[in-house]
Design a protein around this motif. Structure first.
Motif, short mmCIF file in Angstrom:
data_model
loop_
_atom_site.label_atom_id
_atom_site.label_comp_id
_atom_site.label_asym_id
_atom_site.label_seq_id
_atom_site.Cartn_x
_atom_site.Cartn_y
_atom_site.Cartn_z
N ARG A 1 12.44 19.35 -10.19
CA ARG A 1 11.56 18.73 -9.19
C ARG A 1 10.47 19.69 -8.77
N ARG A 2 10.85 20.94 -8.51
CA ARG A 2 9.85 21.94 -8.11
C ARG A 2 8.86 22.21 -9.24
N ARG A 3 9.37 22.26 -10.46
CA ARG A 3 8.51 22.55 -11.60
C ARG A 3 7.46 21.45 -11.79
N SER A 4 7.90 20.21 -11.66
CA SER A 4 6.97 19.09 -11.81
C SER A 4 5.98 19.02 -10.66
N ARG A 5 6.49 19.24 -9.45
CA ARG A 5 5.65 19.12 -8.26
C ARG A 5 4.57 20.18 -8.20
N PRO B 1 20.58 16.54 -3.34
CA PRO B 1 20.99 15.99 -4.63
C PRO B 1 21.06 14.47 -4.58
N ASP B 2 21.17 13.83 -5.75
CA ASP B 2 21.30 12.37 -5.78
C ASP B 2 22.64 11.97 -5.18
N GLU B 3 22.80 10.69 -4.92
CA GLU B 3 23.97 10.20 -4.19
C GLU B 3 25.28 10.54 -4.90
N ALA B 4 25.33 10.34 -6.21
CA ALA B 4 26.56 10.60 -6.94
C ALA B 4 26.93 12.08 -6.88
N ARG C 1 27.70 24.41 0.36
CA ARG C 1 26.85 24.11 1.52
C ARG C 1 25.38 24.19 1.12
N ASP C 2 25.03 25.24 0.38
CA ASP C 2 23.64 25.40 -0.03
C ASP C 2 23.22 24.29 -0.99
N ALA C 3 24.15 23.89 -1.86
CA ALA C 3 23.83 22.82 -2.82
C ALA C 3 23.57 21.50 -2.11
N LEU C 4 24.34 21.20 -1.08
CA LEU C 4 24.14 19.96 -0.34
C LEU C 4 22.78 19.94 0.36
N ALA C 5 22.27 21.11 0.69
CA ALA C 5 20.96 21.20 1.35
C ALA C 5 19.80 20.97 0.38
N LEU C 6 20.08 20.90 -0.92
CA LEU C 6 19.03 20.74 -1.93
C LEU C 6 18.73 19.27 -2.24
N ALA D 1 19.70 22.34 -11.76
CA ALA D 1 18.77 21.83 -12.78
C ALA D 1 17.85 20.76 -12.19
N SER D 2 18.42 19.88 -11.37
CA SER D 2 17.62 18.81 -10.78
C SER D 2 16.61 19.38 -9.78
N ALA D 3 17.07 20.28 -8.92
CA ALA D 3 16.18 20.84 -7.89
C ALA D 3 15.05 21.65 -8.53
#
Length: 255
Positions: A169-173, A117-120, A110-115, A164-166
């Protein structure tokens, strides 16, 4: 999701009966699995719930079934308790830890879906969440037949990808620097001095942070999946947005 939060009023005190514990810093006495705790009342309530910590029952305070107790009590066994049907007790006790793991995985999914993620990845998360949810509605025999190792492996891989993706994104932003080399997944950071450190978006999955000094540390967006925070000092730490941080982890820490 309401079903992933413990509702003791709908449970047969299963954690107080099914689970064993040993005399330690978390419990004042030994108790084998399947034997009711001496504090359990006839109506399945805890007789000392309002003074567990002062009595040395810290393990009870830090435990969270993620709603598995009421699911086993009211759904798997149809609202018939181990007191009413003693013959079902062994199966009920065996099913509880399986259900708890499934419910914990559902909470993380549930928490992961709130982050976002990409469609796949979202499709993969939704598919496995549906499978795990369906398993929680199974019969006792079906639940005991669940291959938890395989399910956890699938869930863990998806959570790792989302994390890793989330975090990237935060690190770059936010222009977040990489954490010190010793701050990594699975690291032994027992009693480490991490006061005031910038640990934003760090990967601390499975890290041993027992008694670590994390006062005023910035843990925003850090992945804390499975991190051991027992006695970690989190006073003043920033935890908003921390990934996969659970209630039991916080209860075990100093806040």
């Amino acid at each position: 999701m309401r079903r992933l939060e413990a509702d003791c009023s709908q449970c047969f005190g299963l954690c107080c009966v099914a689970l064993p514990f040993a005399r330690s810093a978390d419990f004042p006495v030994d108790k084998p699995g399947g034997e009711p705790c001496r504090n359990l009342l006839a109506d399945h309530r805890c007789g000392i719930h309002d003074r567990l910590l002062e009595g040395g029952w810290r393990g009870c305070v830090t435990f969270d079934c993620f709603g598995a107790g009421q699911q086993v009590s009211q759904v798997t066994f149809g609202g018939v308790s181990w007191r009413e049907a003693p013959a079902t007790a062994p199966m009920m006790y065996a099913v509880l830890p399986v259900m708890r793991q499934l419910h914990e995985m559902l909470a993380h999914l549930r928490d992961a879906l709130a982050l976002e993620p990409d469609e796949a990845t979202r499709h993969g998360l939704t598919a496995v969440a549906d499978e795990v949810s369906a398993a929680t509605d199974g019969t006792p025999d079906e639940l005991l037949a669940v291959d938890l190792v395989a399910v956890r492996s699938r869930v863990g891989g998806l959570l790792r990808t989302v994390s890793a993706s989330a975090r990237e994104r935060r690190r770059s932003r936010h222009g977040i620097p990489k954490p010190p080399r010793r701050v990594r997944a699975g690291a032994d950071l027992v009693a480490a001095d991490l006061r005031g450190q910038d640990l934003r978006a760090a990967d601390l999955r499975g890290a041993l942070l027992i008694a670590a000094d994390l006062r005023d540390a910035d843990l925003r967006w850090a992945d804390l999946l499975g991190a051991d925070l027992r006695d970690a000092d989190l006073r003043g730490a920033r935890l908003d947005g921390a990934l996969f941080l659970t209630r039991p982890q916080l209860a075990a820490a100093r806040t």
